[in-house]
Scaffold this active site. Structure first.
Site, mmCIF file in Angstrom:
data_model
loop_
_atom_site.group_PDB
_atom_site.id
_atom_site.type_symbol
_atom_site.label_atom_id
_atom_site.label_comp_id
_atom_site.label_asym_id
_atom_site.label_seq_id
_atom_site.Cartn_x
_atom_site.Cartn_y
_atom_site.Cartn_z
ATOM 1 C CB SER A 1 34.738 50.983 35.927
ATOM 2 O OG SER A 1 34.066 51.505 37.029
ATOM 3 C CE LYS B 1 32.648 54.266 36.729
ATOM 4 N NZ LYS B 1 32.529 55.133 37.898
ATOM 5 C CE LYS C 1 39.602 51.297 35.101
ATOM 6 N NZ LYS C 1 38.268 51.200 35.675
HETATM 7 P P1 NAD Z 1 41.917 49.460 43.935
HETATM 8 O O1 NAD Z 1 43.092 49.284 43.068
HETATM 9 O O2 NAD Z 1 42.015 50.286 45.170
HETATM 10 O O3 NAD Z 1 41.361 47.995 44.390
HETATM 11 C C1 NAD Z 1 41.324 46.872 43.561
HETATM 12 C C2 NAD Z 1 41.701 45.636 44.388
HETATM 13 O O4 NAD Z 1 41.579 44.461 43.559
HETATM 14 C C3 NAD Z 1 43.139 45.655 44.905
HETATM 15 O O5 NAD Z 1 43.144 45.511 46.321
HETATM 16 C C4 NAD Z 1 43.802 44.442 44.202
HETATM 17 O O6 NAD Z 1 44.746 43.772 45.021
HETATM 18 C C5 NAD Z 1 42.603 43.562 43.921
HETATM 19 N N1 NAD Z 1 42.821 42.627 42.803
HETATM 20 C C6 NAD Z 1 43.299 42.901 41.547
HETATM 21 N N2 NAD Z 1 43.300 41.802 40.778
HETATM 22 C C7 NAD Z 1 42.808 40.793 41.539
HETATM 23 C C8 NAD Z 1 42.543 39.421 41.300
HETATM 24 N N3 NAD Z 1 42.804 38.843 40.108
HETATM 25 N N4 NAD Z 1 42.030 38.681 42.310
HETATM 26 C C9 NAD Z 1 41.767 39.239 43.516
HETATM 27 N N5 NAD Z 1 41.991 40.543 43.811
HETATM 28 C C10 NAD Z 1 42.511 41.311 42.835
HETATM 29 O O7 NAD Z 1 40.754 50.010 42.998
HETATM 30 P P2 NAD Z 1 39.417 50.801 43.434
HETATM 31 O O8 NAD Z 1 39.686 52.270 43.478
HETATM 32 O O9 NAD Z 1 38.780 50.132 44.610
HETATM 33 O O10 NAD Z 1 38.540 50.587 42.108
HETATM 34 C C11 NAD Z 1 37.930 49.337 41.816
HETATM 35 C C12 NAD Z 1 37.032 49.540 40.592
HETATM 36 O O11 NAD Z 1 36.008 50.500 40.922
HETATM 37 C C13 NAD Z 1 37.772 50.083 39.353
HETATM 38 O O12 NAD Z 1 37.275 49.509 38.196
HETATM 39 C C14 NAD Z 1 37.475 51.579 39.411
HETATM 40 O O13 NAD Z 1 37.531 52.176 38.131
HETATM 41 C C15 NAD Z 1 36.053 51.568 39.980
HETATM 42 N N6 NAD Z 1 35.667 52.792 40.686
HETATM 43 C C16 NAD Z 1 36.530 53.409 41.532
HETATM 44 C C17 NAD Z 1 36.140 54.593 42.173
HETATM 45 C C18 NAD Z 1 37.060 55.321 43.102
HETATM 46 O O14 NAD Z 1 36.743 56.481 43.458
HETATM 47 N N7 NAD Z 1 38.176 54.730 43.540
HETATM 48 C C19 NAD Z 1 34.846 55.123 41.951
HETATM 49 C C20 NAD Z 1 33.971 54.438 41.114
HETATM 50 C C21 NAD Z 1 34.395 53.265 40.482
#
Ligand code: NAD
Length: 296
Positions: free
Chosen positions: A94, A169, A237
């Site tokens: 997102s 979104k 964010k």
């Molecule tokens: P998270 O922080 O748990 O996971 C993100 C992962 O990306 C981490 O493991 C991090 O190490 C990795 N990462 C960051 N930069 C990187 C790079 N340059 N190269 C490789 N890996 C990298 O986040 P999440 O909760 O899984 O959310 C991910 C996305 O999904 C976000 O944009 C969030 O807003 C969206 N989202 C989350 C949820 C939720 O309930 N958690 C629901 C819908 C959408």
């Protein structure tokens, strides 16, 4: 066909596992999180974003925010430098719609197509493979990856050109945040008035006020469980991206501004890593009233 999957956090990990269970071959990479459990299900590892892109035709990213996607795609050892003419990037993070459009423009000059395909539903639906996936991009590119997206989501909708997925979104995130704030005010009020919040939940959840947000968040609030889920930092964010986009469009979003300030106050109080249902903690403190189960 080999699919690259980058970003194995709360959401990406179960999404990648669903692709493996559906029989796809995966190459995975995360900058910091361990990937051993995904490798044990049959995925191959890679040492960089660039390597993932060089070994796969379709690359999926699931990263926190705009700068992370920008770095993973166009930074040192980024996807753009491993991808080939005809590769497809599906960014399921997102992020700001304007950044999706900018990254897509850069990739286009290299013959790489991009879809923005953020999701809604949270970790439980990522695990079940029942996410709502909102997509922006070229219709033919969308059709070519639709079967893959359908292994992660039960609703997969092409909305318009690149950036449209993230714009939808933002709308989704405004509605979720305001819904939690409304639930918080209402349950603090009714609890302070002496009612049992669990009984109030049972009484109203199937009426007009009921919602998916209420069904998911109220039971954990009643348990005093604010484990994420969806972290307050991530919702800040999203609402910053929403407010910025609204300002660009000249659209007033006063309710979103208000909840954004609430989330920021909670972050200052040390709750940035808590679930966004902790919005109720702000209202609980103001009213000196906790909304918890009376008969655990
Ligand atoms: P998270 O922080 O748990 O996971 C993100 C992962 O990306 C981490 O493991 C991090 O190490 C990795 N990462 C960051 N930069 C990187 C790079 N340059 N190269 C490789 N890996 C990298 O986040 P999440 O909760 O899984 O959310 C991910 C996305 O999904 C976000 O944009 C969030 O807003 C969206 N989202 C989350 C949820 C939720 O309930 N958690 C629901 C819908 C959408």
């Amino acid at each position: 066909m080999r699919i690259g999957f980058i970003g194995l956090g709360i959401m990406g990990r179960p999404m990648a596992k669903n692709l493996l269970r559906a029989g796809y071959s995966l190459v995975v990479y995360d900058k910091t999180a361990p990937v051993s459990d995904v490798l044990s299900l049959g995925a191959e590892g890679a040492a960089s974003n660039r390597e993932v892109a060089s070994r796969c035709d379709i690359i999926i990213t699931m990263l926190p925010n705009s700068p992370d996607v920008y770095e993973a795609v166009l930074g040192v050892d980024g996807i753009a430098f491993g991808a080939r003419d005809g590769s497809i990037l599906v960014d399921m993070s997102s992020i700001a719609p304007a950044v999706s459009r900018a990254i897509s423009g850069e990739l286009q000059t290299r013959g790489v197509a991009m879809l923005d395909a953020p999701v809604s539903g949270g970790q439980p639906k990522a695990v079940d493979g029942t996410l709502a996936i909102m997509v922006g991009g070229d219709p033919a590119v969308f059709e070519s990856v639709r079967p893959i997206l359908e292994k992660m989501g039960s609703s997969v909708t092409l909305i318009g050109p690149v950036g449209s997925g993230n714009t939808a979104k933002l709308a989704n995130q405004i509605i979720v945040a305001l819904n939690i704030a409304a639930i918080s005010e209402a349950f603090v009020l009714s609890t302070r008035a002496g009612l049992d919040p669990e009984v109030v939940f049972t009484a109203i959840k199937d009426g007009l006020a009921g919602s998916t947000v209420m069904n998911v968040k109220v039971p954990s609030i009643l348990d005093g469980n604010f484990e994420p889920g969806f972290r307050i930092q991530l919702h800040i964010k999203d609402l910053v991206n929403a407010v910025d986009t609204a300002h660009d469009l000249g659209v007033p979003v006063p309710l979103t501004d208000h909840v954004l300030e609430t989330l920021r106050e909670l972050e200052r109080e040390g709750l940035g890593a808590a679930d966004h249902s902790a919005i109720i903690r702000y209202y609980e403190e103001l009213a000196h009233t906790e909304v918890r189960r009376r008969h655990p």
